[in-house]
Design a protein around this motif. Structure first.
Motif, PDB file in Angstrom:
ATOM      1  N   LEU A 298      43.171   2.993   3.852  1.00 20.70           N
ATOM      2  CA  LEU A 298      42.118   2.044   4.236  1.00 20.70           C
ATOM      3  C   LEU A 298      40.773   2.757   4.351  1.00 20.70           C
ATOM      4  N   LEU A 299      40.809   3.950   4.931  1.00 21.06           N
ATOM      5  CA  LEU A 299      39.586   4.735   5.063  1.00 21.06           C
ATOM      6  C   LEU A 299      39.034   5.121   3.701  1.00 21.06           C
ATOM      7  N   ALA A 300      39.911   5.425   2.750  1.00 21.80           N
ATOM      8  CA  ALA A 300      39.462   5.794   1.408  1.00 21.80           C
ATOM      9  C   ALA A 300      38.685   4.652   0.761  1.00 21.80           C
ATOM     10  N   VAL A 301      39.187   3.442   0.913  1.00 20.44           N
ATOM     11  CA  VAL A 301      38.513   2.276   0.335  1.00 20.44           C
ATOM     12  C   VAL A 301      37.150   2.065   0.990  1.00 20.44           C
ATOM     13  N   VAL A 302      37.128   2.154   2.327  1.00 20.72           N
ATOM     14  CA  VAL A 302      35.866   1.959   3.048  1.00 20.72           C
ATOM     15  C   VAL A 302      34.855   3.037   2.672  1.00 20.72           C
ATOM     16  N   ALA A 303      35.312   4.293   2.574  1.00 17.08           N
ATOM     17  CA  ALA A 303      34.412   5.403   2.249  1.00 17.08           C
ATOM     18  C   ALA A 303      33.840   5.265   0.843  1.00 17.08           C
ATOM     19  N   LEU A 304      34.672   4.837  -0.090  1.00 23.93           N
ATOM     20  CA  LEU A 304      34.166   4.632  -1.452  1.00 23.93           C
ATOM     21  C   LEU A 304      33.107   3.542  -1.483  1.00 23.93           C
ATOM     22  N   ALA A 305      33.367   2.461  -0.753  1.00 21.53           N
ATOM     23  CA  ALA A 305      32.406   1.358  -0.714  1.00 21.53           C
ATOM     24  C   ALA A 305      31.100   1.770  -0.054  1.00 21.53           C
ATOM     25  N   ALA A 306      31.196   2.754   0.872  1.00 26.02           N
ATOM     26  CA  ALA A 306      30.003   3.216   1.588  1.00 26.02           C
ATOM     27  C   ALA A 306      29.310   4.359   0.868  1.00 26.02           C
ATOM     28  N   GLY A 307      29.834   4.755  -0.291  1.00 25.88           N
ATOM     29  CA  GLY A 307      29.211   5.840  -1.045  1.00 25.88           C
ATOM     30  C   GLY A 307      29.447   7.210  -0.449  1.00 25.88           C
TER      31      GLY A 307
END
Length: 375
Positions: A298-307
């Motif tokens: 979940l963190l990976a997805v959020v981090a990618l979306a946040a650049g």
């Protein structure tokens, strides 16, 4: 960034511990021809098992390498014709004795009481008692191999954990967590060497005990009101000065514990509260498991979306470390690794929900199993 790095380091350490347990400390009894000379009693408690006990019984009657084998079966108040199935399969074999159980008295749960009746009415000459559940199917030398390992370990109790069979999606998500949890978090060599009762694990599906050590610990009478009677029996053995050991029994026995989602859900709900004790302890453990194994993808997805690609990469690494631990566990215990391990974060999430459900139902006194209350 620092917190994510710490998370990855923790996961790496836990996966390394899984590898050490699986490759260095996990006992692996031989599955080849072996013979023991001492008399052994195999004890089989049954309650409404008419539809699945036949393979178990036939495997017990086909055991080799134990000339003094006796099989004692207890019909624990079945209403589905279990006793008739036992008689039909036994076919008059004099090695098998069928007993009729009595209802548990106040203060006793059904499973411990059934096992205690079997233990106290088994052949007096038997020096080893092997408890087997109805959903377990043994290989031809399983009992002889387990007794041999019990003596080699100089233990009073040996738990050769069966290979867990899975078919449905629910089983594939939840059942492999049984082996994964103790391989990841329990120091196996320390468990054997330490006298601390809290450092104990056992599986009641296939449990082999030295009779003298079992009685010295109080037997199942010492765990009369325990839902997790197998683990509590292991602790009682330690308290009495005995040694316990855990083994990979995947080459000796196979077991499909639950066949439907309601069975699995209710089976775990009845006992998870007893695994953790106080609700606060359960909340802390579940929160840590979710943080370690469910949060990284979940963190990976959020981090990618946040650049934040670096954070995302570390989170993906954490996820892969969790998957690797699950693969190590499966391969070392005869389980299914792929593609099930990829869903490990979901598995941990389901375990968290089942734990919450267990405490919720216990608080409302709605836990039962096979028609009997368990709390």
């Amino acid at each position: 960034m620092t917190a994510v790095l710490a998370l990855v380091v923790t996961l790496a350490a836990l996966t390394f511990h899984t590898w050490v347990n699986a490759t260095r400390w996990l006992r692996r009894p031989t599955d080849g021809p072996v013979e023991v000379t001492e008399p052994v009693a195999v004890l089989l408690p049954l309650r409404d098992e008419a539809d699945r006990v036949e393979p178990c019984l036939r495997a017990l009657l086909a055991q080799h390498g134990v000339p003094g084998l006796r099989i004692v079966v207890l019909d624990d108040g079945s209403t589905d014709g279990t006793a008739e199935v036992v008689r039909a399969v036994a076919g008059g074999d004099l090695r098998l004795t069928l007993l009729t159980g009595v209802a548990p008295p106040p203060g006793w749960l059904g499973k411990p009481h059934a096992c205690w009746q079997l233990a106290t009415r088994a052949e007096p000459a038997a020096t080893v008692l092997a408890f087997v559940d109805a959903d377990v199917v043994l290989t031809p030398y399983a009992v002889a191999a387990a007794v041999t390992e019990l003596r080699a370990a100089r233990a009073a109790l040996l738990s050769p954990y069966p290979r867990i069979l899975v078919a449905t999606v629910a089983e594939r998500l939840v059942q492999p967590l049984l082996q994964w949890l103790w391989l990841t978090f329990l120091p196996l060599r320390g468990m054997e060497r330490s006298p601390r009762p809290s450092l104990a694990a056992a599986g009641g599906q296939f449990l082999v005990v030295d009779r003298a050590g079992y009685l010295r610990a109080g037997g199942h009478a010492a765990v009369a009101d325990k839902v997790l009677e197998d683990i509590e029996l292991a602790r009682a053995v330690k308290r009495s000065g005995g040694r316990i050991a855990l083994a990979d029994g995947s080459r000796l026995a196979a077991c499909r514990m639950y066949e439907t989602w309601p069975q699995l859900r209710d089976g775990y709900s009845k006992s998870l509260w007893a695994s953790f004790g106080h609700p606060t302890a359960a909340a802390v453990v579940v929160a840590l498991l979710l943080l370690l194994y469910t949060a990284p993808p979940l963190l990976a997805v959020v981090a990618l979306a946040a650049g934040a690609p670096t954070v995302a990469g570390l989170a993906v690494l954490g996820y892969l470390l969790g998957v690797a631990g699950r693969v190590l566990s499966a391969r070392s215990t005869g389980g299914r690794a792929w593609p099930d391990a990829l869903a490990h974060p979901v598995s941990v999430g389901v375990l968290g929900w089942l734990t919450f459900r267990s405490y919720h139902l216990r608080k409302r006194r709605r836990l039962s199993w096979r028609g009997r209350p368990v709390s």
